[in-house]
Design an enzyme around this catalytic site. Structure first.
Site, mmCIF file in Angstrom:
data_model
loop_
_atom_site.group_PDB
_atom_site.id
_atom_site.type_symbol
_atom_site.label_atom_id
_atom_site.label_comp_id
_atom_site.label_asym_id
_atom_site.label_seq_id
_atom_site.Cartn_x
_atom_site.Cartn_y
_atom_site.Cartn_z
ATOM 1 N N ASP A 16 0.879 -1.159 0.000
ATOM 2 C CA ASP A 16 0.000 0.000 0.000
ATOM 3 C C ASP A 16 0.927 1.222 0.000
ATOM 4 O O ASP A 16 2.135 1.096 0.212
ATOM 5 C CB ASP A 16 -0.884 -0.026 1.242
ATOM 6 C CG ASP A 16 -1.770 1.197 1.366
ATOM 7 O OD1 ASP A 16 -2.250 1.695 0.323
ATOM 8 O OD2 ASP A 16 -1.978 1.655 2.502
ATOM 9 N N ASP A 73 -0.044 5.074 1.179
ATOM 10 C CA ASP A 73 -0.231 5.948 2.340
ATOM 11 C C ASP A 73 -0.234 5.145 3.628
ATOM 12 O O ASP A 73 -1.031 4.232 3.807
ATOM 13 C CB ASP A 73 -1.547 6.715 2.212
ATOM 14 C CG ASP A 73 -1.548 7.628 1.001
ATOM 15 O OD1 ASP A 73 -0.520 8.262 0.732
ATOM 16 O OD2 ASP A 73 -2.585 7.698 0.306
ATOM 17 N N ASP A 90 -1.530 -1.020 6.316
ATOM 18 C CA ASP A 90 -1.469 -0.355 7.618
ATOM 19 C C ASP A 90 -2.843 -0.135 8.237
ATOM 20 O O ASP A 90 -2.931 0.250 9.400
ATOM 21 C CB ASP A 90 -0.781 1.002 7.483
ATOM 22 C CG ASP A 90 -1.667 2.022 6.767
ATOM 23 O OD1 ASP A 90 -2.071 1.740 5.613
ATOM 24 O OD2 ASP A 90 -1.956 3.070 7.341
#
Length: 337
Positions: free
Chosen positions: A74, A76, A260
Site C-alpha cells: 500500500d 499511504d 497499515d
C-alpha cells in the site's frame, strides 16, 4: 514473347514478396519496441533493467515472465506516513472553499480522521461519507448543493484542490517509513518476485509520493501499480488487489501485501492474499489479528524484516505458512481472540 512475359511476372512477384517480408519485419520490430513497456520506462528497460518493467491497469502488454511470488505495498501509511498530511490538505481545501455546515467551518480532527481512514477508502469516498452523514456544506454565501450532480461537482473540485495542496506538502515533508526501501530493494533484486503498489489514492498524489520517496528509477522497476483511478471499487473491496494479481498472472495466495489499515487488510484478505500490517499511531489499536492479519508489526525496520522472513514460510508450508516468526507482535497484544 510468352517466355519474356513469364520472366517479367516472376521478377515482379519476387520483388513484391521481398518488400512484404521487409515491411513485416519492420512492423514486428516496431511492435516489440512499443508494446514491451510503458512509454516512460522504455529507456530504463532497454538500457539496464533486467527485471520485467512495471505495468499499470492501462497497459495490456505482457512480458512473458512468470513470478513465483509477489510483494505488494500500500502507499499511504505503508511507504510513508502520509495520513496526517492528507488530513491537513483536506482541511486546507475546506478552508480555501470557505465550507460550513450550520454556521460551523468544516474541519476534520485527528480523532475523526482516524475513523475515516479505517472506514472508507479514497478521498472522494471520505468526503461523500462525511457529508452524507452530516450535511453537504455551504461554500461561502453559496447554498449547499441540492442535486447529486452539484454534490459531485463540489467533491470533485475539493479533491482536485486538496491533491495540489497535498503534493506540495509531500515535496517538503515526505520521508519513507523505516525498512521499506531496504525490503523493496531486496525484492526488486530477485527476478522471481514481482513488486508492486496498490493504493486507493489518485494517480497524481501517489506518483508524487513514489517519486519523492522511492525515486523515479526505483519506481520504474515496479512490476505493477494499480491506483484509485484504475478501479471501479476501492478498498475495502478486494478489486484493486485482484486486479494486480490478474495483471501479474499470479495466484492470489502467492501474494503478500503490506498494509497499515483495517480497510486495506479487508481488501487484501478479500482477494485471498496474505497480509502483514505495519500499523501507525492512527491504526495501532485496531484488532488486525481478529480480522485475519497474518502478522502485525510497528514497522519493517525496527523488526528487521527481510525477504526470507516473509517468503521462506510460503516456500516451505504454502497455505499453512506462519509469517515473521519471532518478529511479529504476539496475537494477544491487540486482539480480542
Amino acid at each position: 514473347l510468352l517466355f519474356r512475359l513469364t520472366c517479367v511476372l516472376y521478377c515482379l512477384t519476387m520483388k513484391t514478396y521481398s518488400v512484404s517480408i521487409s515491411v513485416a519485419a519492420a512492423l514486428q520490430y516496431t511492435a516489440r519496441a512499443f508494446t514491451s513497456a510503458p512509454a516512460f520506462s522504455r529507456l530504463t528497460t532497454l538500457s539496464h533493467s533486467p527485471r520485467p518493467t512495471w505495468t499499470s491497469i492501462h497497459n495490456t502488454a505482457t512480458n512473458g515472465c512468470e513470478f513465483d511470488f509477489a510483494l505488494i505495498f500500500d502507499c499511504d501509511g505503508v511507504i510513508i506516513e502520509t495520513e496526517e498530511l492528507h488530513r491537513l490538505a483536506y482541511n486546507a481545501a475546506f478552508k480555501a472553499a470557505n465550507l460550513s455546515i450550520d454556521g460551523e467551518p468544516v474541519d476534520w480532527s485527528v480523532e475523526y480522521y482516524d475513523v475515516l481512514q479505517n472506514t472508507v477508502g479514497g478521498g472522494k469516498g471520505k468526503m461523500f461519507y462525511h457529508f452524507r452523514n452530516t450535511a453537504f456544506p455551504m461554500s461561502g454565501n453559496k447554498p449547499a448543493p441540492s442535486t447529486p450532480q452539484e454534490e459531485e461537482a463540489l467533491v470533485d473540485a475539493l479533491q482536485a484542490h486538496k491533491t495540489e495542496l497535498y503534493k506540495e506538502m509531500v515535496e517538503k515533508k515526505a520521508v519513507p517509513r523505516r525498512g521499506v526501501i531496504e525490503l523493496m530493494d531486496e525484492a526488486l533484486a530477485d527476478p522471481k518476485i514481482a513488486v508492486g503498489v496498490c493504493s486507493a489514492s489518485t494517480k497524481e498524489a501517489v506518483m508524487k509520493v513514489l517519486d519523492v520517496t522511492l525515486g523515479p528509477d526505483r519506481r520504474e522497476k515496479l512490476n505493477v501499480v494499480i491506483l484509485g483511478n484504475d478501479v471501479a471499487k476501492l478498498k475495502p473491496d478486494p478489486m484493486i488487489y485482484n486486479t494486480a494479481a490478474e495483471r501479474l498472472r499470479i495466484d492470489c495466495n502467492k501474494c503478500v501485501v503490506i498494509e497499515d489499515s483495517m480497510i486495506g487488510l479487508q481488501a487484501a484478505k478479500g482477494a485471498g492474499m496474505n497480509c502483514i500490517i505495519t500499523y501507525t499511531s492512527s491504526t495501532e489499536s485496531e484488532d488486525f489479528y481478529g480480522q485475519g492479519a497474518d502478522a502485525k508489526i510497528p514497522d519493517l525496520g525496527s523488526r528487521k524484516v527481510t525477504l526470507a522472513s516473509i517468503f521462506n514460510p510460503l516456500k516451505e508450508n504454502d497455505k499453512d505458512a506462519e509469517f515473521l516468526v519471532g518478529i511479529k507482535d504476539p496475537v494477544e497484544v491487540n486482539s480480542a481472540t
